[in-house]
Scaffold this motif. Structure first.
Motif, PDB file in Angstrom:
ATOM      1  N   ASN A 147       0.804  -1.121   0.204  1.00  0.00           N
ATOM      2  CA  ASN A 147      -0.137  -0.034  -0.108  1.00  0.00           C
ATOM      3  C   ASN A 147       0.847   1.234  -0.020  1.00  0.00           C
ATOM      4  OD1 ASN A 147      -2.597  -1.370   0.053  1.00  0.00           O
ATOM      5  ND2 ASN A 147      -1.939  -1.876   2.479  1.00  0.00           N
TER       6      ASN A 147
ATOM      7  N   ASP B  41      -3.281   4.588  -1.056  1.00  0.00           N
ATOM      8  CA  ASP B  41      -4.153   3.372  -0.688  1.00  0.00           C
ATOM      9  C   ASP B  41      -4.553   3.555   0.919  1.00  0.00           C
ATOM     10  OD1 ASP B  41      -4.134   1.743  -3.088  1.00  0.00           O
ATOM     11  OD2 ASP B  41      -1.921   1.534  -2.475  1.00  0.00           O
TER      12      ASP B  41
ATOM     13  N   LYS C 134      -8.419   4.257   2.934  1.00  0.00           N
ATOM     14  CA  LYS C 134      -9.121   3.524   4.054  1.00  0.00           C
ATOM     15  C   LYS C 134      -9.999   4.275   4.798  1.00  0.00           C
ATOM     16  CE  LYS C 134      -5.796  -0.120   4.333  1.00  0.00           C
ATOM     17  NZ  LYS C 134      -6.432  -1.139   3.699  1.00  0.00           N
TER      18      LYS C 134
ATOM     19  N   LYS D  46      -5.411  -4.453  -5.816  1.00  0.00           N
ATOM     20  CA  LYS D  46      -6.444  -3.228  -5.704  1.00  0.00           C
ATOM     21  C   LYS D  46      -5.818  -2.103  -5.713  1.00  0.00           C
ATOM     22  CE  LYS D  46      -9.603  -5.953  -2.626  1.00  0.00           C
ATOM     23  NZ  LYS D  46     -10.466  -5.755  -1.111  1.00  0.00           N
TER      24      LYS D  46
ATOM     25  N   VAL E  77      -9.768   0.675  -3.203  1.00  0.00           N
ATOM     26  CA  VAL E  77      -9.668   0.643  -1.754  1.00  0.00           C
ATOM     27  C   VAL E  77     -10.687   1.641  -1.041  1.00  0.00           C
ATOM     28  CG1 VAL E  77      -8.361   1.038   0.358  1.00  0.00           C
ATOM     29  CG2 VAL E  77      -7.308  -0.208  -1.840  1.00  0.00           C
TER      30      VAL E  77
END
Length: 247
Positions: free
Chosen positions: A17, A21, A25, A69, A74
């Motif tokens: 990540n 990324d 989240k 991803k 994400v």
């Protein structure tokens, strides 16, 4: 950028990540609770993601992590529930305001047909058409009808929106701001129109009636300001202000 920040931007963790990324989240609940309402929270998350994206090399925007991803996937997966909650909040708020705007538009239209004092049977013109109070009534009633109709259409557009993620950043908040502003103007115009009608009917012979009417006329306007103005300020601040990046 400083060497430390530069290294942070181009590095990735053990799961592959990048910081983009990680920005995609969902924030911890204590951070989300800094703003009230899921729509505001979704907007804040989008603002944070866009801000981090600006300092990340464009080659990292579509880079896949070890789970295959990219940052956009994400973000979508992490914020799926928040997006649904934000859509529900927007629709509930718009539905309530739509009812209010529709009632005001109905009242304003009915008042325009049945003018105070009635019409002259020979000419068909309103009896009090030369009275200054009637001019105020006509202008304010027309303003109430037009602004309430505009507010109704704006809230209907919110209800029928596609509710994409990007819409929570500017499109939906901007529509809600416009809807609330026009709704406030329609309420104010309706109260002015009613007060002008009272003045026409009783102002010249029973002036004492004007004082309690003027006092009570301020109640709905004050109530709207106290109840809805904080929401309007929060919308304007989060959409057009510095937001979470203010100094």
């Amino acid at each position: 950028m400083s060497p430390l920040l530069h290294n942070l931007v181009i590095c990735f963790d053990s799961s592959g990540n990048t910081i983009l990324d990680l920005a995609g989240k969902l924030a911890p609940q204590n951070k989300l609770n800094l703003v009230s309402g899921p729509a505001f929270q979704m907007q804040q998350e989008l603002q944070w993601f866009k801000e981090v994206k600006q300092i990340v090399p464009s080659t990292f925007w579509k880079r896949l992590n070890l789970e295959m991803k990219d940052p956009y996937v994400v973000f979508t997966e992490e914020h799926e529930k928040l997006k649904v909650d934000g859509e529900k909040w927007m629709k509930d708020t718009s539905s309530s305001c739509t009812i209010a705007a529709a009632l005001i538009a109905t009242i304003a239209f009915a008042a325009a047909i049945t003018v105070p004092g009635g019409n002259n049977q020979q000419s068909g013109l309103p009896i009090f058409s030369a009275n200054i109070g009637f001019i105020i009534f006509a202008i304010s009633n027309a303003a109430s009808l037009f602004t309430s109709s505009t507010s109704l259409l704006v809230f209907l557009s919110v209800l029928t929106s596609r509710y994409a993620e990007e819409d929570f950043l500017h499109t939906l908040p901007r529509s809600l701001i416009l809807g609330l502003l026009t709704l406030f103007l329609s309420i104010t115009s309706m109260i002015i129109s009613f007060s002008a009608t009272v003045y026409i009917m009783y102002g010249q012979k029973k002036a004492w009636v004007l004082l309690p009417v003027a006092t009570m006329a301020c109640l709905p306007i004050t109530s709207f300001v106290l109840l809805q103005f904080p929401l309007l300020v929060a919308l304007i601040s989060s959409t057009y202000g510095a937001g979470i990046f203010r100094n």
